[in-house]
Motif scaffolding. Structure first.
Motif, PDB file in Angstrom:
ATOM      1  N   ARG A 195       0.829  -1.202   0.000  1.00 33.72           N
ATOM      2  CA  ARG A 195       0.000   0.000   0.000  1.00 33.72           C
ATOM      3  C   ARG A 195       0.861   1.248   0.000  1.00 33.72           C
ATOM      4  N   THR A 196       0.545   2.167  -0.909  1.00 26.34           N
ATOM      5  CA  THR A 196       1.212   3.463  -0.939  1.00 26.34           C
ATOM      6  C   THR A 196       0.164   4.541  -1.175  1.00 26.34           C
ATOM      7  N   THR A 197       0.489   5.756  -0.760  1.00 24.51           N
ATOM      8  CA  THR A 197      -0.365   6.903  -1.074  1.00 24.51           C
ATOM      9  C   THR A 197       0.493   7.970  -1.736  1.00 24.51           C
ATOM     10  N   THR A 198      -0.109   8.713  -2.655  1.00 24.71           N
ATOM     11  CA  THR A 198       0.611   9.737  -3.393  1.00 24.71           C
ATOM     12  C   THR A 198      -0.372  10.773  -3.905  1.00 24.71           C
ATOM     13  N   ALA A 199       0.120  11.967  -4.161  1.00 25.31           N
ATOM     14  CA  ALA A 199      -0.734  13.024  -4.695  1.00 25.31           C
ATOM     15  C   ALA A 199      -1.101  12.767  -6.150  1.00 25.31           C
ATOM     16  N   SER A 200      -0.381  11.881  -6.812  1.00 31.27           N
ATOM     17  CA  SER A 200      -0.609  11.595  -8.230  1.00 31.27           C
ATOM     18  C   SER A 200      -1.684  10.533  -8.417  1.00 31.27           C
ATOM     19  N   ARG A 201      -2.377  10.603  -9.562  1.00 35.94           N
ATOM     20  CA  ARG A 201      -3.311   9.539  -9.918  1.00 35.94           C
ATOM     21  C   ARG A 201      -2.628   8.455 -10.749  1.00 35.94           C
ATOM     22  N   VAL A 202      -1.353   8.627 -11.022  1.00 37.17           N
ATOM     23  CA  VAL A 202      -0.599   7.639 -11.791  1.00 37.17           C
ATOM     24  C   VAL A 202       0.012   6.632 -10.826  1.00 37.17           C
ATOM     25  N   PRO A 203      -0.213   5.336 -11.033  1.00 33.35           N
ATOM     26  CA  PRO A 203       0.325   4.349 -10.103  1.00 33.35           C
ATOM     27  C   PRO A 203       1.847   4.370 -10.069  1.00 33.35           C
ATOM     28  N   PRO A 204       2.434   4.003  -8.934  1.00 31.67           N
ATOM     29  CA  PRO A 204       3.886   4.003  -8.800  1.00 31.67           C
ATOM     30  C   PRO A 204       4.515   2.815  -9.544  1.00 31.67           C
ATOM     31  N   LEU A 205       4.410   2.868 -10.848  1.00 33.84           N
ATOM     32  CA  LEU A 205       4.977   1.851 -11.726  1.00 33.84           C
ATOM     33  C   LEU A 205       5.913   2.535 -12.711  1.00 33.84           C
ATOM     34  N   ASP A 206       6.682   1.763 -13.421  1.00 37.70           N
ATOM     35  CA  ASP A 206       7.667   2.304 -14.350  1.00 37.70           C
ATOM     36  C   ASP A 206       7.012   3.260 -15.357  1.00 37.70           C
TER      37      ASP A 206
END
Length: 462
Positions: free
Chosen positions: A97-108
Protein backbone atom coordinates in the motif's frame (compact mmCIF):
# COMPACT_ATOMS: atom_id res chain seq x y z
CA UNK A 1 -44.24 8.18 -39.98
CA UNK A 2 -47.55 9.71 -40.91
CA UNK A 3 -50.43 10.80 -38.71
CA UNK A 4 -51.05 10.94 -34.98
CA UNK A 5 -52.63 7.49 -35.08
CA UNK A 6 -49.30 5.76 -35.83
CA UNK A 7 -48.75 3.16 -33.13
CA UNK A 8 -45.22 2.44 -31.89
CA UNK A 9 -44.17 -0.12 -29.28
CA UNK A 10 -40.84 0.59 -27.58
CA UNK A 11 -39.20 -2.43 -25.97
CA UNK A 12 -37.19 -1.37 -22.94
CA UNK A 13 -37.52 1.56 -20.53
CA UNK A 14 -33.85 2.34 -20.14
CA UNK A 15 -32.48 5.73 -21.15
CA UNK A 16 -32.47 4.87 -24.88
CA UNK A 17 -36.01 3.52 -24.92
CA UNK A 18 -37.41 6.38 -22.85
CA UNK A 19 -35.66 8.92 -25.06
CA UNK A 20 -37.13 7.35 -28.20
CA UNK A 21 -40.58 7.14 -26.61
CA UNK A 22 -40.62 10.81 -25.55
CA UNK A 23 -39.47 11.94 -29.01
CA UNK A 24 -42.15 9.81 -30.68
CA UNK A 25 -44.92 10.87 -28.29
CA UNK A 26 -43.99 14.53 -28.81
CA UNK A 27 -44.29 13.97 -32.57
CA UNK A 28 -47.82 12.67 -32.05
CA UNK A 29 -47.35 8.91 -32.15
CA UNK A 30 -49.42 6.54 -30.03
CA UNK A 31 -46.59 5.06 -27.95
CA UNK A 32 -46.50 2.06 -25.63
CA UNK A 33 -43.33 1.19 -23.70
CA UNK A 34 -42.89 -2.40 -22.51
CA UNK A 35 -40.41 -2.96 -19.70
CA UNK A 36 -39.65 -6.32 -18.06
CA UNK A 37 -38.54 -4.82 -14.75
CA UNK A 38 -40.80 -3.27 -12.15
CA UNK A 39 -38.92 0.00 -12.58
CA UNK A 40 -37.66 2.25 -15.35
CA UNK A 41 -34.00 3.10 -15.92
CA UNK A 42 -32.34 -0.10 -17.08
CA UNK A 43 -28.66 0.24 -16.27
CA UNK A 44 -29.30 3.54 -14.49
CA UNK A 45 -30.36 2.45 -11.02
CA UNK A 46 -30.51 4.29 -7.70
CA UNK A 47 -29.38 2.42 -4.58
CA UNK A 48 -30.74 3.82 -1.28
CA UNK A 49 -27.89 4.15 1.23
CA UNK A 50 -29.98 5.97 3.82
CA UNK A 51 -33.33 7.72 4.07
CA UNK A 52 -31.87 10.72 2.22
CA UNK A 53 -28.90 9.44 0.19
CA UNK A 54 -29.15 7.44 -3.05
CA UNK A 55 -26.04 6.14 -4.81
CA UNK A 56 -25.64 5.33 -8.49
CA UNK A 57 -25.76 1.57 -8.80
CA UNK A 58 -25.24 1.80 -12.55
CA UNK A 59 -24.29 4.56 -14.99
CA UNK A 60 -23.13 7.67 -13.16
CA UNK A 61 -20.54 9.93 -14.75
CA UNK A 62 -20.55 12.50 -17.53
CA UNK A 63 -18.45 15.26 -19.04
CA UNK A 64 -18.64 18.40 -21.15
CA UNK A 65 -18.69 16.51 -24.46
CA UNK A 66 -21.89 14.73 -23.47
CA UNK A 67 -23.98 17.50 -24.97
CA UNK A 68 -27.26 15.61 -25.42
CA UNK A 69 -27.14 14.33 -21.86
CA UNK A 70 -26.33 17.76 -20.42
CA UNK A 71 -29.20 19.33 -22.34
CA UNK A 72 -31.60 16.64 -21.12
CA UNK A 73 -30.47 17.15 -17.53
CA UNK A 74 -31.19 20.88 -17.80
CA UNK A 75 -34.54 20.32 -19.52
CA UNK A 76 -35.69 18.12 -16.68
CA UNK A 77 -34.62 20.46 -13.90
CA UNK A 78 -31.77 18.33 -12.57
CA UNK A 79 -28.36 19.49 -11.36
CA UNK A 80 -24.76 18.34 -11.47
CA UNK A 81 -22.40 17.33 -8.68
CA UNK A 82 -18.66 17.70 -9.20
CA UNK A 83 -16.45 14.63 -8.91
CA UNK A 84 -13.41 16.76 -8.04
CA UNK A 85 -11.23 14.90 -5.56
CA UNK A 86 -8.92 16.54 -3.04
CA UNK A 87 -6.30 14.48 -1.27
CA UNK A 88 -3.95 11.64 -2.01
CA UNK A 89 -4.61 8.58 -4.11
CA UNK A 90 -4.19 5.10 -2.65
CA UNK A 91 -2.51 2.24 -4.48
CA UNK A 92 -2.48 -1.39 -3.41
CA UNK A 93 -0.12 -3.16 -5.78
CA UNK A 94 1.05 -6.70 -5.05
CA UNK A 95 -0.22 -6.23 -1.49
CA UNK A 96 1.95 -3.14 -0.96
CA UNK A 97 0.00 0.00 0.00
CA UNK A 98 1.21 3.46 -0.94
CA UNK A 99 -0.36 6.90 -1.07
CA UNK A 100 0.61 9.74 -3.39
CA UNK A 101 -0.73 13.02 -4.69
CA UNK A 102 -0.61 11.59 -8.23
CA UNK A 103 -3.31 9.54 -9.92
CA UNK A 104 -0.60 7.64 -11.79
CA UNK A 105 0.32 4.35 -10.10
CA UNK A 106 3.89 4.00 -8.80
CA UNK A 107 4.98 1.85 -11.73
CA UNK A 108 7.67 2.30 -14.35
CA UNK A 109 6.74 5.56 -16.12
CA UNK A 110 8.55 4.67 -19.34
CA UNK A 111 6.70 1.35 -19.59
CA UNK A 112 3.33 3.02 -18.99
CA UNK A 113 4.16 5.70 -21.54
CA UNK A 114 4.97 3.03 -24.11
CA UNK A 115 1.68 1.26 -23.32
CA UNK A 116 -0.36 4.40 -23.94
CA UNK A 117 1.56 5.17 -27.12
CA UNK A 118 0.64 1.73 -28.45
CA UNK A 119 -2.98 2.16 -27.44
CA UNK A 120 -3.15 5.60 -29.08
CA UNK A 121 -1.83 4.10 -32.31
CA UNK A 122 -4.57 1.48 -32.28
CA UNK A 123 -7.26 4.04 -31.54
CA UNK A 124 -6.06 6.21 -34.43
CA UNK A 125 -6.52 3.29 -36.82
CA UNK A 126 -10.23 2.92 -36.18
CA UNK A 127 -12.81 4.37 -38.54
CA UNK A 128 -15.26 5.87 -36.05
CA UNK A 129 -18.20 5.86 -38.49
CA UNK A 130 -17.70 2.21 -39.50
CA UNK A 131 -15.22 0.25 -37.35
CA UNK A 132 -15.64 -2.82 -39.55
CA UNK A 133 -14.25 -0.80 -42.47
CA UNK A 134 -11.08 0.22 -40.63
CA UNK A 135 -7.68 -0.73 -42.03
CA UNK A 136 -6.74 -4.16 -40.64
CA UNK A 137 -10.30 -4.45 -39.27
CA UNK A 138 -10.58 -8.19 -39.87
CA UNK A 139 -7.21 -8.87 -38.26
CA UNK A 140 -7.86 -6.63 -35.25
CA UNK A 141 -11.34 -8.07 -34.77
CA UNK A 142 -9.99 -11.61 -34.76
CA UNK A 143 -7.35 -10.83 -32.15
CA UNK A 144 -8.20 -10.87 -28.45
CA UNK A 145 -6.86 -8.10 -26.29
CA UNK A 146 -5.21 -10.70 -24.04
CA UNK A 147 -3.28 -12.03 -27.04
CA UNK A 148 -2.30 -8.48 -28.05
CA UNK A 149 -0.98 -7.84 -24.54
CA UNK A 150 1.05 -11.05 -24.63
CA UNK A 151 2.57 -10.14 -28.00
CA UNK A 152 3.05 -6.40 -27.59
CA UNK A 153 3.71 -5.63 -23.92
CA UNK A 154 7.02 -6.91 -22.59
CA UNK A 155 7.53 -4.82 -19.46
CA UNK A 156 6.01 -6.31 -16.26
CA UNK A 157 4.74 -2.87 -15.19
CA UNK A 158 2.73 -2.44 -18.39
CA UNK A 159 1.31 -5.95 -18.10
CA UNK A 160 0.39 -5.35 -14.47
CA UNK A 161 -1.28 -2.02 -15.15
CA UNK A 162 -3.21 -2.92 -18.29
CA UNK A 163 -5.98 -5.09 -16.70
CA UNK A 164 -6.64 -2.35 -14.15
CA UNK A 165 -6.90 0.26 -16.89
CA UNK A 166 -9.14 -1.71 -19.25
CA UNK A 167 -11.31 -2.87 -16.35
CA UNK A 168 -11.93 0.71 -15.25
CA UNK A 169 -12.49 2.02 -18.79
CA UNK A 170 -14.61 -0.77 -20.27
CA UNK A 171 -15.45 -3.29 -17.52
CA UNK A 172 -13.82 -5.83 -19.81
CA UNK A 173 -11.93 -9.07 -19.46
CA UNK A 174 -9.04 -8.78 -21.97
CA UNK A 175 -9.51 -12.43 -22.94
CA UNK A 176 -13.12 -11.82 -24.06
CA UNK A 177 -12.92 -8.75 -26.29
CA UNK A 178 -11.32 -8.08 -29.65
CA UNK A 179 -8.65 -5.46 -30.18
CA UNK A 180 -10.97 -3.73 -32.64
CA UNK A 181 -13.65 -3.44 -29.96
CA UNK A 182 -11.21 -2.00 -27.45
CA UNK A 183 -9.83 0.55 -29.91
CA UNK A 184 -13.30 1.53 -31.12
CA UNK A 185 -14.67 1.90 -27.58
CA UNK A 186 -11.82 4.20 -26.59
CA UNK A 187 -12.20 6.28 -29.75
CA UNK A 188 -16.00 6.41 -29.57
CA UNK A 189 -15.86 7.74 -26.01
CA UNK A 190 -13.61 10.67 -26.91
CA UNK A 191 -10.16 9.13 -26.68
CA UNK A 192 -8.10 7.66 -23.86
CA UNK A 193 -7.25 10.92 -22.12
CA UNK A 194 -10.83 12.18 -22.13
CA UNK A 195 -12.33 8.91 -20.95
CA UNK A 196 -9.77 8.56 -18.18
CA UNK A 197 -10.07 12.11 -16.83
CA UNK A 198 -12.22 13.53 -14.06
CA UNK A 199 -11.73 17.31 -14.37
CA UNK A 200 -12.30 18.18 -18.02
CA UNK A 201 -13.01 14.57 -18.90
CA UNK A 202 -15.80 12.02 -19.14
CA UNK A 203 -16.01 11.66 -15.36
CA UNK A 204 -16.23 15.33 -14.40
CA UNK A 205 -19.76 15.26 -12.95
CA UNK A 206 -22.52 13.07 -11.57
CA UNK A 207 -26.21 13.90 -11.69
CA UNK A 208 -26.88 15.39 -8.27
CA UNK A 209 -29.06 12.98 -6.34
CA UNK A 210 -28.54 10.07 -8.76
CA UNK A 211 -28.70 9.41 -12.50
CA UNK A 212 -31.88 7.35 -12.08
CA UNK A 213 -33.76 10.64 -11.62
CA UNK A 214 -33.35 11.42 -15.31
CA UNK A 215 -35.15 8.24 -16.37
CA UNK A 216 -37.86 8.84 -13.78
CA UNK A 217 -38.37 12.36 -15.16
CA UNK A 218 -38.74 11.01 -18.71
CA UNK A 219 -41.14 8.35 -17.42
CA UNK A 220 -43.34 10.99 -15.81
CA UNK A 221 -43.69 12.65 -19.20
CA UNK A 222 -44.88 9.34 -20.66
CA UNK A 223 -47.27 8.49 -17.84
CA UNK A 224 -49.45 5.45 -18.42
CA UNK A 225 -47.83 4.76 -21.78
CA UNK A 226 -45.31 2.66 -19.82
CA UNK A 227 -46.21 -0.94 -18.95
CA UNK A 228 -43.90 -2.43 -16.33
CA UNK A 229 -43.41 -6.15 -15.79
CA UNK A 230 -43.84 -7.01 -19.49
CA UNK A 231 -41.12 -9.30 -20.84
CA UNK A 232 -41.16 -9.33 -24.66
CA UNK A 233 -40.93 -12.84 -26.13
CA UNK A 234 -41.58 -12.34 -29.84
CA UNK A 235 -42.01 -9.67 -32.49
CA UNK A 236 -44.13 -10.73 -35.45
CA UNK A 237 -44.46 -8.63 -38.60
CA UNK A 238 -47.80 -9.25 -40.26
CA UNK A 239 -48.79 -7.36 -43.38
CA UNK A 240 -48.69 -3.65 -42.65
CA UNK A 241 -48.26 -4.02 -38.89
CA UNK A 242 -46.41 -5.66 -36.04
CA UNK A 243 -47.62 -7.92 -33.24
CA UNK A 244 -45.50 -7.82 -30.09
CA UNK A 245 -45.92 -10.77 -27.71
CA UNK A 246 -45.06 -10.30 -24.04
CA UNK A 247 -45.39 -12.22 -20.79
CA UNK A 248 -46.11 -10.71 -17.39
CA UNK A 249 -43.21 -11.14 -14.98
CA UNK A 250 -45.76 -11.09 -12.13
CA UNK A 251 -48.39 -13.68 -13.07
CA UNK A 252 -47.08 -15.20 -16.32
CA UNK A 253 -50.06 -13.99 -18.35
CA UNK A 254 -49.42 -13.48 -22.07
CA UNK A 255 -50.38 -10.29 -23.90
CA UNK A 256 -50.32 -9.04 -27.48
CA UNK A 257 -49.62 -5.45 -28.50
CA UNK A 258 -50.40 -4.29 -32.04
CA UNK A 259 -48.34 -1.54 -33.60
CA UNK A 260 -47.21 -0.08 -36.87
CA UNK A 261 -43.57 -0.04 -35.79
CA UNK A 262 -41.36 -1.35 -33.00
CA UNK A 263 -38.22 0.17 -31.45
CA UNK A 264 -36.14 -2.47 -29.66
CA UNK A 265 -34.04 -0.64 -27.07
CA UNK A 266 -32.47 -3.39 -24.98
CA UNK A 267 -28.91 -4.81 -24.81
CA UNK A 268 -27.86 -7.12 -27.69
CA UNK A 269 -27.84 -10.30 -25.58
CA UNK A 270 -31.46 -9.66 -24.60
CA UNK A 271 -32.53 -8.70 -28.12
CA UNK A 272 -31.04 -11.97 -29.35
CA UNK A 273 -33.44 -13.88 -27.07
CA UNK A 274 -36.52 -12.40 -28.76
CA UNK A 275 -38.10 -14.48 -31.51
CA UNK A 276 -38.46 -12.36 -34.64
CA UNK A 277 -40.86 -13.42 -37.37
CA UNK A 278 -39.63 -13.19 -40.08
CA UNK A 279 -36.20 -13.98 -38.69
CA UNK A 280 -33.41 -11.43 -38.54
CA UNK A 281 -31.00 -11.37 -41.50
CA UNK A 282 -28.13 -10.96 -39.01
CA UNK A 283 -27.97 -11.69 -35.27
CA UNK A 284 -27.96 -9.04 -32.55
CA UNK A 285 -25.33 -11.00 -30.61
CA UNK A 286 -23.14 -14.06 -31.16
CA UNK A 287 -21.66 -16.69 -28.85
CA UNK A 288 -18.59 -14.43 -28.66
CA UNK A 289 -20.60 -11.43 -27.39
CA UNK A 290 -20.00 -11.04 -23.67
CA UNK A 291 -21.60 -9.37 -20.68
CA UNK A 292 -20.02 -6.18 -19.38
CA UNK A 293 -17.97 -7.38 -16.43
CA UNK A 294 -18.98 -4.93 -13.70
CA UNK A 295 -20.14 -5.24 -10.12
CA UNK A 296 -20.60 -1.97 -8.24
CA UNK A 297 -20.13 -1.75 -4.47
CA UNK A 298 -21.14 1.11 -2.17
CA UNK A 299 -19.76 1.63 1.32
CA UNK A 300 -21.54 4.21 3.48
CA UNK A 301 -20.01 6.25 6.31
CA UNK A 302 -21.40 9.08 8.45
CA UNK A 303 -19.23 11.52 6.46
CA UNK A 304 -16.28 11.36 4.00
CA UNK A 305 -13.93 10.45 6.85
CA UNK A 306 -11.04 9.66 4.51
CA UNK A 307 -10.73 13.36 3.72
CA UNK A 308 -9.77 13.98 7.35
CA UNK A 309 -6.76 11.76 6.71
CA UNK A 310 -5.72 13.64 3.58
CA UNK A 311 -7.09 10.98 1.22
CA UNK A 312 -9.28 11.47 -1.83
CA UNK A 313 -10.98 8.08 -1.58
CA UNK A 314 -9.71 7.24 -5.06
CA UNK A 315 -7.74 4.00 -5.18
CA UNK A 316 -6.43 1.38 -7.59
CA UNK A 317 -5.59 -2.21 -6.69
CA UNK A 318 -3.82 -4.88 -8.70
CA UNK A 319 -5.83 -7.64 -7.02
CA UNK A 320 -9.54 -7.80 -6.39
CA UNK A 321 -12.16 -7.59 -5.56
CA UNK A 322 -12.11 -3.76 -5.54
CA UNK A 323 -9.92 -2.87 -8.50
CA UNK A 324 -10.77 0.80 -7.97
CA UNK A 325 -12.70 3.04 -5.61
CA UNK A 326 -13.91 6.64 -5.87
CA UNK A 327 -15.50 9.18 -3.53
CA UNK A 328 -19.15 9.53 -4.56
CA UNK A 329 -20.30 11.38 -1.44
CA UNK A 330 -23.35 13.64 -1.88
CA UNK A 331 -22.58 17.31 -2.44
CA UNK A 332 -24.13 18.29 0.91
CA UNK A 333 -21.74 15.86 2.70
CA UNK A 334 -24.65 14.32 4.58
CA UNK A 335 -22.86 10.99 4.22
CA UNK A 336 -19.62 9.53 2.97
CA UNK A 337 -20.01 7.15 0.02
CA UNK A 338 -17.14 5.12 -1.34
CA UNK A 339 -17.99 3.43 -4.64
CA UNK A 340 -15.96 0.36 -5.51
CA UNK A 341 -15.69 -1.31 -8.89
CA UNK A 342 -15.19 -5.03 -9.40
CA UNK A 343 -14.44 -5.31 -13.09
CA UNK A 344 -12.91 -7.48 -15.77
CA UNK A 345 -11.93 -11.07 -15.04
CA UNK A 346 -12.29 -10.45 -11.28
CA UNK A 347 -16.01 -9.74 -11.69
CA UNK A 348 -16.91 -13.26 -12.82
CA UNK A 349 -15.39 -14.98 -9.78
CA UNK A 350 -16.80 -12.31 -7.45
CA UNK A 351 -20.28 -12.65 -8.95
CA UNK A 352 -20.23 -16.38 -8.19
CA UNK A 353 -19.92 -15.72 -4.44
CA UNK A 354 -22.88 -15.62 -2.07
CA UNK A 355 -23.95 -12.17 -0.86
CA UNK A 356 -22.36 -12.66 2.61
CA UNK A 357 -19.14 -13.82 0.93
CA UNK A 358 -19.17 -10.77 -1.35
CA UNK A 359 -19.60 -8.44 1.63
CA UNK A 360 -16.81 -10.16 3.58
CA UNK A 361 -14.41 -9.89 0.63
CA UNK A 362 -15.25 -6.22 0.09
CA UNK A 363 -14.88 -5.26 3.74
CA UNK A 364 -11.55 -7.11 4.03
CA UNK A 365 -10.25 -5.27 0.96
CA UNK A 366 -11.52 -1.91 2.24
CA UNK A 367 -9.60 -2.45 5.50
CA UNK A 368 -6.40 -2.95 3.50
CA UNK A 369 -7.02 0.13 1.39
CA UNK A 370 -8.13 2.45 4.19
CA UNK A 371 -6.98 1.07 7.57
CA UNK A 372 -7.70 4.47 9.18
CA UNK A 373 -11.44 4.14 8.59
CA UNK A 374 -14.03 2.51 10.84
CA UNK A 375 -16.29 -0.18 9.48
CA UNK A 376 -18.89 1.24 7.07
CA UNK A 377 -22.45 1.61 8.27
CA UNK A 378 -23.71 -0.14 5.15
CA UNK A 379 -22.31 -2.25 2.31
CA UNK A 380 -24.37 -2.58 -0.86
CA UNK A 381 -23.50 -4.78 -3.87
CA UNK A 382 -25.06 -4.30 -7.33
CA UNK A 383 -24.13 -7.32 -9.44
CA UNK A 384 -24.76 -6.49 -13.10
CA UNK A 385 -23.32 -9.76 -14.34
CA UNK A 386 -26.15 -11.59 -12.57
CA UNK A 387 -28.83 -9.11 -13.66
CA UNK A 388 -31.38 -10.93 -15.80
CA UNK A 389 -32.56 -7.87 -17.69
CA UNK A 390 -29.20 -6.24 -18.39
CA UNK A 391 -26.76 -9.12 -18.73
CA UNK A 392 -23.82 -7.00 -17.70
CA UNK A 393 -22.71 -3.40 -17.47
CA UNK A 394 -21.34 -0.90 -18.63
CA UNK A 395 -22.24 -2.37 -22.03
CA UNK A 396 -22.07 -5.60 -23.99
CA UNK A 397 -18.55 -6.69 -24.90
CA UNK A 398 -17.92 -7.48 -28.56
CA UNK A 399 -15.73 -10.55 -28.81
CA UNK A 400 -13.54 -11.80 -31.65
CA UNK A 401 -15.34 -11.47 -34.98
CA UNK A 402 -18.31 -9.53 -33.58
CA UNK A 403 -17.66 -6.18 -35.23
CA UNK A 404 -17.22 -7.74 -38.64
CA UNK A 405 -20.43 -9.75 -38.25
CA UNK A 406 -22.64 -7.41 -36.20
CA UNK A 407 -21.36 -3.95 -37.00
CA UNK A 408 -22.82 -3.40 -40.49
CA UNK A 409 -26.38 -4.17 -39.30
CA UNK A 410 -26.30 -2.57 -35.83
CA UNK A 411 -28.74 0.18 -36.81
CA UNK A 412 -30.23 -1.21 -40.02
CA UNK A 413 -34.03 -1.57 -39.59
CA UNK A 414 -35.53 -5.03 -39.99
CA UNK A 415 -38.71 -4.15 -41.81
CA UNK A 416 -40.81 -2.32 -39.22
CA UNK A 417 -38.35 -3.05 -36.40
CA UNK A 418 -35.87 -0.32 -35.47
CA UNK A 419 -32.97 -0.50 -33.03
CA UNK A 420 -31.82 1.66 -30.12
CA UNK A 421 -29.58 1.22 -27.10
CA UNK A 422 -26.10 2.47 -26.30
CA UNK A 423 -24.58 -0.54 -28.07
CA UNK A 424 -26.10 0.69 -31.33
CA UNK A 425 -24.45 4.10 -31.06
CA UNK A 426 -21.19 4.71 -32.87
CA UNK A 427 -20.80 7.85 -30.75
CA UNK A 428 -20.13 7.34 -27.04
CA UNK A 429 -20.81 3.59 -27.24
CA UNK A 430 -21.55 2.21 -23.77
CA UNK A 431 -22.24 5.61 -22.18
CA UNK A 432 -25.42 7.48 -21.26
CA UNK A 433 -24.69 9.92 -24.06
CA UNK A 434 -24.65 7.04 -26.54
CA UNK A 435 -27.98 5.77 -25.22
CA UNK A 436 -29.65 9.15 -25.75
CA UNK A 437 -28.23 9.56 -29.23
CA UNK A 438 -29.37 6.07 -30.19
CA UNK A 439 -32.90 6.70 -28.92
CA UNK A 440 -33.16 9.93 -30.87
CA UNK A 441 -31.77 8.29 -34.00
CA UNK A 442 -34.36 5.50 -33.85
CA UNK A 443 -37.21 7.96 -33.23
CA UNK A 444 -36.09 10.22 -36.05
CA UNK A 445 -35.96 7.28 -38.44
CA UNK A 446 -39.68 6.86 -37.85
CA UNK A 447 -40.56 10.55 -37.73
CA UNK A 448 -38.50 11.77 -40.68
CA UNK A 449 -37.37 8.63 -42.47
CA UNK A 450 -34.07 6.78 -42.20
CA UNK A 451 -32.31 8.81 -44.91
CA UNK A 452 -33.20 12.17 -43.39
CA UNK A 453 -32.18 10.96 -39.92
CA UNK A 454 -28.83 9.75 -41.28
CA UNK A 455 -28.18 13.11 -42.99
CA UNK A 456 -29.05 14.91 -39.75
CA UNK A 457 -26.56 12.78 -37.79
CA UNK A 458 -23.81 13.50 -40.30
CA UNK A 459 -24.48 17.22 -40.12
CA UNK A 460 -24.39 17.15 -36.33
CA UNK A 461 -21.13 15.21 -36.32
CA UNK A 462 -19.53 17.78 -38.61
Amino acid sequence: MTGADTRVVVVGAGLAGLTAAVELATAGADVTVLEARQRVGGRMHGIPMSSTVIADGGAAYLGVRHTELLAMIRENGLGLASTEMLGDSTFLLSDERTTTASRVPPLDAVALGDLFDRLESLVAEVCAEAPWASPRAEYLDGLTVARWVAEELEHPAARAFFPMFIGEMMAADPARISVLHMAFYLRSGGGIRYLNAFKGGAQEWRIDGGAHQLCEALARRLGNRIRLGRDVDAVEQIGDGVLVHSTSTVDGMASEHRADYVVVAIPPLLAQQIEFRPGLPAPRATPATGRGCAVKVHLSYPSPIWREHGLSGWSVSSDGPLLSTVDDSPSDLSAGILTGFVTGAAAASFSALSLPEKADAVLAHARKLFPQLPAPTRCSVTDWLADRYSKGCYAALFGPGDWMRLGPTLTEPHGRVHWAGTETSLEFFGLMEGAIRSGRRAAHELIYGADVAADSRKATAQ
